[in-house]
Design a protein around this motif. Structure first.
Motif, PDB file in Angstrom:
ATOM      1  N   TRP A  37      45.065  16.724  53.630  1.00  0.00           N
ATOM      2  CA  TRP A  37      44.466  17.675  52.714  1.00  0.00           C
ATOM      3  C   TRP A  37      43.021  17.275  52.479  1.00  0.00           C
ATOM      4  CZ3 TRP A  37      46.701  22.073  50.970  1.00  0.00           C
ATOM      5  CH2 TRP A  37      48.074  22.199  51.132  1.00  0.00           C
ATOM      6  N   THR A  41      36.628  18.902  43.751  1.00  0.00           N
ATOM      7  CA  THR A  41      36.887  19.133  42.338  1.00  0.00           C
ATOM      8  C   THR A  41      35.877  20.154  41.840  1.00  0.00           C
ATOM      9  OG1 THR A  41      37.693  16.890  42.069  1.00  0.00           O
ATOM     10  CG2 THR A  41      37.071  18.062  40.072  1.00  0.00           C
ATOM     11  N   PRO A  46      41.791  26.295  36.369  1.00  0.00           N
ATOM     12  CA  PRO A  46      42.550  26.740  37.554  1.00  0.00           C
ATOM     13  C   PRO A  46      42.674  28.253  37.669  1.00  0.00           C
ATOM     14  CG  PRO A  46      43.678  24.920  36.477  1.00  0.00           C
ATOM     15  CD  PRO A  46      42.538  25.305  35.592  1.00  0.00           C
ATOM     16  N   THR A  47      42.694  28.970  36.539  1.00  0.00           N
ATOM     17  CA  THR A  47      42.821  30.432  36.606  1.00  0.00           C
ATOM     18  C   THR A  47      41.595  31.087  37.230  1.00  0.00           C
ATOM     19  OG1 THR A  47      41.971  30.558  34.349  1.00  0.00           O
ATOM     20  CG2 THR A  47      44.379  30.575  34.628  1.00  0.00           C
ATOM     21  N   THR A  69      45.976  24.716  47.975  1.00  0.00           N
ATOM     22  CA  THR A  69      46.632  24.376  46.714  1.00  0.00           C
ATOM     23  C   THR A  69      45.573  24.219  45.629  1.00  0.00           C
ATOM     24  OG1 THR A  69      46.566  21.987  47.055  1.00  0.00           O
ATOM     25  CG2 THR A  69      48.510  23.135  47.869  1.00  0.00           C
ATOM     26  N   VAL A  70      45.985  24.515  44.409  1.00  0.00           N
ATOM     27  CA  VAL A  70      45.118  24.375  43.243  1.00  0.00           C
ATOM     28  C   VAL A  70      45.923  23.666  42.175  1.00  0.00           C
ATOM     29  CG1 VAL A  70      43.890  25.642  41.439  1.00  0.00           C
ATOM     30  CG2 VAL A  70      43.839  26.475  43.781  1.00  0.00           C
ATOM     31  N   ARG A  71      45.315  22.650  41.568  1.00  0.00           N
ATOM     32  CA  ARG A  71      45.974  21.943  40.468  1.00  0.00           C
ATOM     33  C   ARG A  71      44.894  21.357  39.551  1.00  0.00           C
ATOM     34  NH1 ARG A  71      48.125  17.545  44.537  1.00  0.00           N
ATOM     35  NH2 ARG A  71      46.263  16.277  44.709  1.00  0.00           N
ATOM     36  N   PRO A  72      45.275  21.095  38.308  1.00  0.00           N
ATOM     37  CA  PRO A  72      44.287  20.490  37.403  1.00  0.00           C
ATOM     38  C   PRO A  72      43.835  19.134  37.941  1.00  0.00           C
ATOM     39  CG  PRO A  72      46.196  21.289  36.190  1.00  0.00           C
ATOM     40  CD  PRO A  72      46.534  21.388  37.646  1.00  0.00           C
ATOM     41  N   ASP A  76      41.654  15.943  33.019  1.00  0.00           N
ATOM     42  CA  ASP A  76      41.153  17.243  32.531  1.00  0.00           C
ATOM     43  C   ASP A  76      39.680  17.451  32.873  1.00  0.00           C
ATOM     44  OD1 ASP A  76      43.582  18.044  31.458  1.00  0.00           O
ATOM     45  OD2 ASP A  76      43.209  16.966  29.582  1.00  0.00           O
ATOM     46  N   THR A  79      39.265  21.458  38.138  1.00  0.00           N
ATOM     47  CA  THR A  79      40.368  21.858  39.005  1.00  0.00           C
ATOM     48  C   THR A  79      40.173  21.260  40.388  1.00  0.00           C
ATOM     49  OG1 THR A  79      40.512  23.939  37.810  1.00  0.00           O
ATOM     50  CG2 THR A  79      41.555  23.861  39.973  1.00  0.00           C
ATOM     51  N   GLU A  80      41.262  20.798  40.960  1.00  0.00           N
ATOM     52  CA  GLU A  80      41.216  20.278  42.323  1.00  0.00           C
ATOM     53  C   GLU A  80      41.632  21.401  43.266  1.00  0.00           C
ATOM     54  OE1 GLU A  80      44.028  17.232  44.286  1.00  0.00           O
ATOM     55  OE2 GLU A  80      42.433  16.062  43.301  1.00  0.00           O
TER      56      GLU A  80
END
Length: 157
Positions: A37, A41, A46-47, A69-72, A76, A79-80
């Motif tokens: 992957w 950042t 994320p939205t 993929t998207v994740r926090p 905090d 978003t990654e």
């Protein structure tokens, strides 16, 4: 310094250099390099990264060739956003000569991730200064120009 100590120091340096070159030239043992992957950042929630379930334009151009993929991000801190090529990439395509020649398909994914980050954070794809601030007629300018041309999609100096 005594002769034996100098010789030991030179041999240790040569061994470390050979090990570093071997690591750069060989594919990783834990996973095929095409399955890795690649991530950036992004400084937004994320939205905002996948509005309406679609990735930003530079990544959307790959269509179904990418997994995204998207994740926090940890702590905090935004978003990654991560992507990888579906089906992997052959070791020949990811070899050191291919990377230096700019023929590694992952370089386009890295470029798209950088552009997506720029679009999400600033609303436009940031470009380097044109004309460049280095002057080709100086030795330093020629070195910077050569390194920039050889970067092969791996970023800007």
């Amino acid at each position: 310094m005594k002769h034996a100590a100098r010789t030991a120091l030179v041999l240790a340096g040569a061994g470390a250099g050979a090990a570093a070159l071997r690591k750069l030239a060989s594919p990783p043992s834990d996973a095929r390099s095409g399955e890795r992957w690649m991530a950036v950042t992004v400084n937004c929630p994320p939205t905002d990264v996948l509005p309406e379930g679609r990735p930003p334009r530079p990544l959307d151009e790959f269509g179904d060739a990418l997994e995204i993929t998207v994740r926090p991000a940890p702590g905090d801190r935004g978003t990654e956003l991560a992507a990888r090529l579906r089906g992997g990439v052959s070791p020949t395509e990811t070899s050191l000569p291919s990377r230096l020649a700019g023929k590694d398909p992952r370089q386009e994914v890295r470029r798209a991730l950088r552009e997506a980050k720029s679009l999400l954070e600033t609303g436009e794809v940031m470009q380097p200064d044109a004309p460049p601030t280095s002057r080709e007629e100086t030795v330093g300018g020629r070195l910077v120009g050569l390194a920039s041309r050889r970067a092969g999609g791996e970023g800007v100096l």
